[in-house]
Every structure is written in C-alpha cells, then in structure tokens.
Write a protein that holds these residues in place. Structure first.
Motif, short mmCIF file in Angstrom:
data_model
loop_
_atom_site.label_atom_id
_atom_site.label_comp_id
_atom_site.label_asym_id
_atom_site.label_seq_id
_atom_site.Cartn_x
_atom_site.Cartn_y
_atom_site.Cartn_z
N GLN A 1 -32.98 -24.35 38.48
CA GLN A 1 -34.34 -22.74 37.86
C GLN A 1 -33.45 -21.85 38.85
O GLN A 1 -33.27 -21.15 37.97
CB GLN A 1 -35.47 -23.40 38.14
CG GLN A 1 -35.71 -24.32 37.51
CD GLN A 1 -35.93 -24.18 35.96
OE1 GLN A 1 -35.79 -23.36 36.00
NE2 GLN A 1 -35.58 -25.48 35.63
N GLU A 2 -33.07 -21.12 40.14
CA GLU A 2 -33.24 -20.35 40.51
C GLU A 2 -31.49 -20.33 39.96
O GLU A 2 -31.41 -18.55 40.02
CB GLU A 2 -32.96 -20.59 42.29
CG GLU A 2 -34.63 -21.47 42.72
CD GLU A 2 -34.11 -20.72 44.29
OE1 GLU A 2 -35.76 -20.14 44.56
OE2 GLU A 2 -33.01 -20.79 44.51
N GLN A 3 -30.79 -20.86 40.02
CA GLN A 3 -29.48 -20.89 39.72
C GLN A 3 -29.13 -20.03 38.14
O GLN A 3 -29.25 -19.65 37.73
CB GLN A 3 -28.62 -21.72 39.66
CG GLN A 3 -26.80 -21.89 39.39
CD GLN A 3 -26.09 -22.75 39.37
OE1 GLN A 3 -26.96 -24.05 39.90
NE2 GLN A 3 -25.56 -22.62 39.30
N ASN A 4 -30.38 -20.68 37.28
CA ASN A 4 -30.24 -20.18 36.16
C ASN A 4 -31.00 -18.85 35.47
O ASN A 4 -31.40 -18.28 34.47
CB ASN A 4 -30.95 -21.80 34.81
CG ASN A 4 -30.39 -22.38 34.89
OD1 ASN A 4 -29.25 -22.14 34.84
ND2 ASN A 4 -30.72 -23.57 35.06
N GLY A 5 -31.90 -18.19 37.23
CA GLY A 5 -32.65 -17.35 36.86
C GLY A 5 -34.06 -17.12 36.50
O GLY A 5 -34.25 -16.28 36.42
N HIS A 6 -34.62 -18.75 36.96
CA HIS A 6 -36.03 -18.57 36.81
C HIS A 6 -36.57 -18.93 37.91
O HIS A 6 -35.95 -19.14 38.64
CB HIS A 6 -35.70 -19.92 35.91
CG HIS A 6 -35.70 -20.10 34.32
ND1 HIS A 6 -35.57 -19.31 33.91
CD2 HIS A 6 -34.27 -20.88 34.15
CE1 HIS A 6 -34.84 -19.68 32.18
NE2 HIS A 6 -34.54 -20.74 32.58
N PRO A 7 -37.40 -18.81 38.24
CA PRO A 7 -38.35 -19.20 39.25
C PRO A 7 -38.29 -20.45 39.84
O PRO A 7 -38.34 -21.07 39.09
CB PRO A 7 -39.89 -18.70 39.09
CG PRO A 7 -39.65 -17.51 37.26
CD PRO A 7 -38.82 -17.96 36.86
N ALA A 8 -38.60 -20.60 40.70
CA ALA A 8 -38.15 -21.82 41.61
C ALA A 8 -39.65 -23.41 41.36
O ALA A 8 -39.32 -23.99 41.27
CB ALA A 8 -38.15 -21.60 43.09
N HIS A 9 -40.59 -22.55 40.95
CA HIS A 9 -41.90 -22.92 40.99
C HIS A 9 -41.79 -24.06 39.77
O HIS A 9 -42.62 -25.35 39.42
CB HIS A 9 -43.03 -22.42 41.13
CG HIS A 9 -43.07 -21.42 40.02
ND1 HIS A 9 -43.76 -21.46 38.66
CD2 HIS A 9 -43.25 -19.80 40.19
CE1 HIS A 9 -43.60 -20.62 38.68
NE2 HIS A 9 -43.09 -19.26 39.18
N THR A 10 -40.64 -23.40 38.39
CA THR A 10 -40.98 -24.03 37.53
C THR A 10 -40.12 -25.89 37.21
O THR A 10 -39.96 -26.09 36.83
CB THR A 10 -39.62 -23.43 36.47
OG1 THR A 10 -38.24 -23.31 36.69
CG2 THR A 10 -40.61 -22.11 36.21
N GLY A 11 -39.77 -26.15 38.38
CA GLY A 11 -39.13 -27.22 38.89
C GLY A 11 -39.59 -27.75 39.93
O GLY A 11 -39.45 -29.18 40.03
N ALA A 12 -41.18 -27.19 39.80
CA ALA A 12 -41.96 -28.46 40.81
C ALA A 12 -42.91 -29.62 39.94
O ALA A 12 -42.73 -29.25 38.25
CB ALA A 12 -43.51 -27.53 40.92
#
Length: 733
Positions: A291-302
C-alpha cells in the motif's frame, strides 16, 4: 517533507539525495563501509608484501641478510593475501530463515536471494549454470510443485540491487524448507548455514515452540559459537480475535522462548533474548508495504485490529535485525581477516626489522674493515716511499764499495801477473804455428787465472754482503705485506748457489795486438849499452827534477823494423865520449862493430887491454849465444807478454770494476723490484678492496633505507588495521 520510517527506510516520494543520506545512516552500511575499508587495506597489504618480496629478491645475494626460510614465509603471504582478497570480494551478510512448514514457509528447497551485478533478474539451480527466468521460482521452490527438488538443494535467485535496499547493502537472504520435512538437519546446517550471520526462526504464534524447532537450533549451536537468533512469532494478527488472552499468550510465548535461548541454547542473556523476540504478522506487513508503495497509507493493508502496534513491532524487528546482522557480519567476516592481516604484516615487519638491523650491523663492520684497509694502504704507501729511498742509498753504497774492491784487487793481480804467467807450463816452440797456439792458450790461462784469483779474493765477501742485503730487503718489505704474502716474499729469491760476479777480462781480444820479438840480442852490445845508459840517465833526470824532454817510450823489441831513437838533451862532456864510439857503431852489430870500436880505442888504451877486453867480450857473447835456447826464448816471450798485458790490463781496471759493480747493482735492483712488485700488488688489492667496500657500504645503506621504508610501511598498514578494529570491531563488543 516526509519523515523517514522507523526502520530507516525512506518513505515513497523522498528526494534522491535524502534517500542516499538515509541509506548512508542505515546499520547495514556499517558492513558495506567496513567491507570497502578492509578491501582497501588488503590492497595495501598485498602491495606491501609484493614490494617486500621484490626487495628481498634484489638483495638475496648480498651478505646473507636474511634466511631462506624467511624469504619463503614472506613469499607465501602473496598467495595468502590474494586468497583473502578473493574471500573479501565474496563476503556478504547472510540471513537464514527457518521454521516448520506452514509457519510461513511453503518452499521445498533452499532459496537464496542475492543482488545481481548485471541488473538483470534470473535464477540458477545448484547443478546447472544455466540462467532461468526468475518467474519459474514459484514452481521450482513451491512445496506443491510437481517437479520435486531435494530439500538440501539450492536455487540461487539474482535480483537487481537497485530494486532492494537489502540486496544493495550486500545482504543475502536464504529461505529454507520446513525443518520438519527431513531428518537431515546436519547436512542442511553444514551445507548452507555455517556462514550465516543471523538465523530467523519463523514460529507460529498460535502454538508454542515445538521440539523440532528446538532440535534444529540445538544442532546449529553445536556447530556455531553462540549463533545470532531472532524468533518471529508469525500470524500474531490472529490473536486479535481473542484480545482478553492476548497479553497472557504473549507473555507465555516470551517466557518459554527466553528460557530456550538463555537456559537451553545459552546463546545470550535474558535482556538480550527479550530484544530478539517479536510478535508480527508477515502477511499484514507485506500488504502495508504494498500500500505504501502505491502511495496509500499503510493501515489500509491491516488484517485485524491492533495493526499499528504490530506494524511498529515489525519495523522494530527490521531495525534490530539490521543492526544485529551488520554487527555480526562485520565481526564474523572481518575480525579474522583483520587478525590475519595483522599477522601477515607483523611477520613481514619482523623480517624487515631483521634485515634492517643486519644491514646496519654489516655496514658498521664494512666501514670498520674499510678503515683498517685504508689505514694499512696509507701506511704501506708511506713506508714504501721511505724504504725505497733507503734501499737506493744502500744499493749505491754497496755498488761503490764493490767497484773499489774490484779495482784494488785487479790492480794487485796485475802486479802479480808475471808470477801467473811463469806458472804457465805449456810446451814452447818458436815455430809460428805452434807459437800462435801457445799464445791462445796463454790468453785463456791468464784470463781464467785472473778471474779465479779475483773470485777467491772477492766472491765470498761479496756473496755474503749480497745475501745480507737481499735478506734485509725481504724482511723490511715483508713488514709492508699482508700475512698471506709475507711467506711469498721470504721465498721469492731461492738460490741454489751464492751470487757470483763475472769478471769479463777477455785477454784474447785485449792482447790481440801483441807481437813477440825472439831474435837474439847480445846484452852487452853497443845498442843495449846505449839503451841502458839512456834509461839510467832518464832515471837521473827524474830524480834531479831537471827540465828535460822526457823521451817517448821505446817501441817493444818485438816490433818489426825496430830502430832506437836517441833524441835526448845531454851535456857536452858526455857527448864527447859517445860521439867517438857512436860513429863506429852506427848500423853495426856484433864483431864488425867491435872491430871499429877497437880501432878507435887502440890509440888510447893499447892493444893488450883491447885483446883482453875483446876476449872477455867474445866469451860473453859466445855464452849468451849458446844459452839462447827455447827456454830463454820462452822467458823472453813471457816477459814481453807480461809487459804488454800489464799495460793493457791497466787500461781496463776502471771498466772492469764498473762492470762488476753494475752486476751487483742489477742483482740488488732486480731483487728490490720484485719485492716492490709484491708490495704494488698488495696496494692494488687493498685499493680494490677499499673500492669494493665502498660499493658494498653504499649497497647496504640503500638496502637499509629500503628495509626501513618497508618497516615503516608495515607500521602504517598495522595502524590502518588498528583503526579498522576500533571503528568496526571494538565498537561491536
């Protein structure tokens, strides 16, 4: 500007210079920097060893400055250092991941991920060098793949370094098959784990440590001294479904894991063990990174509640993992190389120290020897000049003495020549042919007799003086020679016989103009009387010191066409008597002359006295005529020969004495010249020795300077290794 993440990795969108700055501060960069530094140091060590070997080869034949064993030791370090450099180029940080199947492991063989130097992604299997598409790793390494690989086989995956910071920092990741799929744990460990810096045990947080997992690390600890172990309790996100028991479960897992690391394995302390245990969700962290690599916040992968805490703990694991692997790799990979480098440098330095000290010692010895040789050379040259002048004076004195002795002895022998000639007893006959042979034999006899008499009188004394002088020369000159030439100088003039002078009288040539006169001459004849009278008057003139014209010597009686010259200045009264008988006796001999004289005297003395006188005169004439035998002729011949030879020999007295003195001078000068030649050879050898010593001293100075430079270079390299230890090794303790 975004702040860097807790694990030290830059967030997406950070400028390139900031990315580089953050990366340089990464713990993994310590290993990279240490590897670069130790490589640079080993380049210097290799150059230093090569320079030392080249130097030792250049002085290998000089004065045995070092032992052959030392040269072999230094030379062997070239291959040793070259081998270490090759190992350093391959050195990297290695992490091995282990765990039971389904604890996050789905591989059926070993997968090693390392950076690609070419920038391309590919893989190779253990038994092949063929590059394969990296996409096939999913089939080759998956536990459910139909194409089965042995669990101990290795698949090497090369991935571009620019796509992974860990690979860029010389980290190699090894993923193992489940440790519960085979009993061949010893083979695994020996083949793939002995060079690992960090072991990561991926355990299942839903269960405690199993016997299989403990047994594996017991075997690892038997082969490695205190291995670095991290324990990841994976799938911790599942514990979020039971929040009431989460802390109790965590505490239970932590307690048992610490007891395993501290009490069973004894690889660390309790505090260190607590820093090596983490509760994470690998799948959740992977999704957060995507998610961070795609520019999204990390918590979206929780995946469950409590993500932030689990994600921070995963980042903490990464940080401590990087610190640990860097520290461990630096120590395990480079400590031994640093120690080996110190050993190589110290051994070479020891040899250079020994060579330097030997050069200084040998140089001092050479300088002392050179001074001794130079002093000896100066002493020899100075004393040779003095001795040469002294010997010249002695030779001159001896030559003059010999000349005087020979002159005196030869003059005395000339006075005794009549005795020598009288002793010649070869048969005499006035026949011309016989007489010529007689004269030749007489020449030889006189020459040999005079020579024999001179030798008898002079040879012994002269030989003794010559031997004494030559012995003195040899002894005096021997003082100027080195010990090895002294004996030569004492035996340089071996003589079978004493020195003997050759008296070159050569009577045959000297008396070649001798002509005997053996015609009968009456001793009381008018001519003889006038000659006697004239000789008496000459003696009177000499005694009375009268001023008269001294007559020329009478021509020898044996000369043909002999006539007596009576030109003298006499008194008038003497002439009045002589004129009366001279007229009658001129051109008269024998009886005719007597009759003329008798005619003149008849008027003055009377015929009786004339008869008596004539009778007596005739008797004398008859007596002498009758006694004119070969013996009388021989006596006359010898007397004439003695008179002639005496006059001739007197003419060559000075020449003969000079010739004899010249022989003595030549003999002594020759002896002295040969001795001087020995001394000259000695001085030339000493001069050459001085020049050779000067050259050797210069070479030793150069060798000492080179050894000193190499010794100082050893100190420099050793100091570099010490600084490396302080910077990268001592800080890790």
């Amino acid at each position: 500007m975004a702040a860097p993440a807790a694990n030290g990795r830059p967030p997406v969108g950070l400028p390139a210079d900031m990315v580089r700055k953050v990366r340089d501060n990464s713990p993994l960069q310590v290993f990279v920097n240490a590897k670069r530094k130790i490589n640079d140091i080993y380049v210097e060590i290799e150059d230093y060893v090569k320079d030392s070997v080249a130097y030792m080869r250049s002085v290998q034949n000089n004065e045995q400055l070092f032992a052959n064993d030392d040269f072999k030791i230094v030379e062997s370090h070239i291959n040793k250092v070259r081998g270490i450099r090759d190992v350093l180029l391959r050195d990297h940080m290695k992490v091995a991941f282990f765990g039971r199947t389904s604890n996050g492991h789905t591989t059926n063989c070993f997968l090693q991920v390392e950076g690609s130097e070419t920038g391309e992604a590919y893989l190779v299997t253990e038994d092949s060098s063929e590059k394969q598409n990296v996409k096939s790793v999913g089939q080759l390494g998956h536990a459910l793949c139909k194409e089965k690989l042995k669990e101990s086989q290795m698949v090497r995956i090369f991935w571009p370094k620019e796509k992974c910071l860990l690979l860029r920092d010389d980290v190699v990741l090894v993923d193992s098959p489940g440790i519960d799929v085979t009993p061949n744990l010893d083979e695994w460990i020996d083949k793939h784990c002995l060079d690992a810096d960090v072991f990561v045990l991926v355990a299942n947080a839903e269960s405690t440590l199993m016997v299989t997992e403990k047994n594996f690390f017991h075997k690892v600890s038997q082969r490695l001294s205190k291995p670095n172990i991290f324990i990841l309790n994976n799938r911790w996100d599942a514990a979020a479904s039971e929040p009431d028991y989460m802390d109790e479960v965590r505490g239970q897992h932590t307690e048992r894991t610490i007891d395993f690391l501290v009490s069973e394995l004894k690889v660390c302390s309790s505090d260190e063990a607590a820093q090596r245990i983490f509760f994470v969700s690998a799948k959740e962290a992977l999704q957060a990174r995507l998610q961070e690599q795609n520019g999204h916040p990390a918590h979206t992968g929780a995946l469950a509640e409590g993500f932030q805490k689990r994600y921070f703990e995963f980042q903490d694991f990464e940080k401590k993992f990087e610190e640990c692997i860097s520290q461990s790799a630096v120590k395990t990979k480079f400590e031994q190389h640093s120690q080996q480098g110190q050993l190589v440098v110290s051994e070479v330095k020891r040899v250079m120290d020994a060579i330097y000290e030997k050069c200084l010692k040998t140089r001092a010895e050479k300088l002392l020897t050179k001074k001794e040789v130079q002093d000896r050379l100066n002493f020899t040259e100075k004393n040779l000049m003095l001795l040469t002048q002294e010997m010249k004076d002695k030779i001159h004195q001896m030559v003059e003495d010999v000349e005087q002795r020979v002159s005196k002895a030869l003059s005395e022998e000339i006075h005794r020549l009549s005795t020598l000639v009288d002793e010649f007893n070869l048969a005499f006959h006035p026949e011309p042919l016989v007489l010529n042979v007689y004269k030749k034999e007489l020449h030889v006899y006189v020459e040999n007799g005079l020579g024999s008499n001179l030798r008898a009188r002079l040879s012994t004394a002269l030989a003794l003086n010559m031997e004494t002088s030559q012995r003195e020369m040899m002894e005096r000159m021997a003082e100027l020679l080195p010990a090895d030439k002294k004996q030569v100088s004492l035996t340089i003039l071996p003589r079978r016989e004493p020195f003997e002078i050759l008296y070159r009288l050569n009577c045959d040539n000297l008396c070649a103009d001798f002509h005997e006169n053996l015609e009968f001459r009456f001793s009381w004849g008018i001519t003889s009387l006038i000659a006697r009278f004239m000789r008496g008057r000459s003696a009177d003139v000499a005694v009375l010191n009268r001023v008269e014209r001294i007559p020329h010597p009478l021509t020898p009686l044996g000369d043909p066409g002999h006539q007596v010259s009576l030109q003298r200045s006499v008194s008038n009264e003497d002439w009045s008597f002589l004129s009366k008988i001279a007229v009658a006796s001129i051109s008269s001999q024998g009886t005719v002359g007597g009759m003329l004289v008798a005619g003149f005297m008849l008027k003055t003395v009377g015929w009786r006295l004339i008869l008596v006188s004539g009778a007596i005169y005739g008797c004398l004439y008859m007596y002498e005529r009758l006694t004119w035998t070969n013996k009388a002729k021989e006596r006359t011949f010898k007397k004439q020969y003695v008179n002639h030879a005496t006059n001739k020999l007197k003419l060559i007295v000075d020449l003969t004495s000079a010739n004899c003195s010249h022989q003595v001078q030549q003999e002594l000068s020759s002896t002295f010249a040969r001795l001087c030649h020995l001394v000259d050879e000695s001085t030339e050898e000493m001069s050459g020795r001085v020049k050779a010593l000067e050259k050797e001293v210069k070479l030793l100075e150069e060798s000492a300077n080179s050894a000193k430079v190499l010794r100082n270079k050893a100190n420099y390299v050793a100091r570099e290794l010490n600084l490396f230890d302080e910077a990268y090794l001592l800080q890790q303790d």
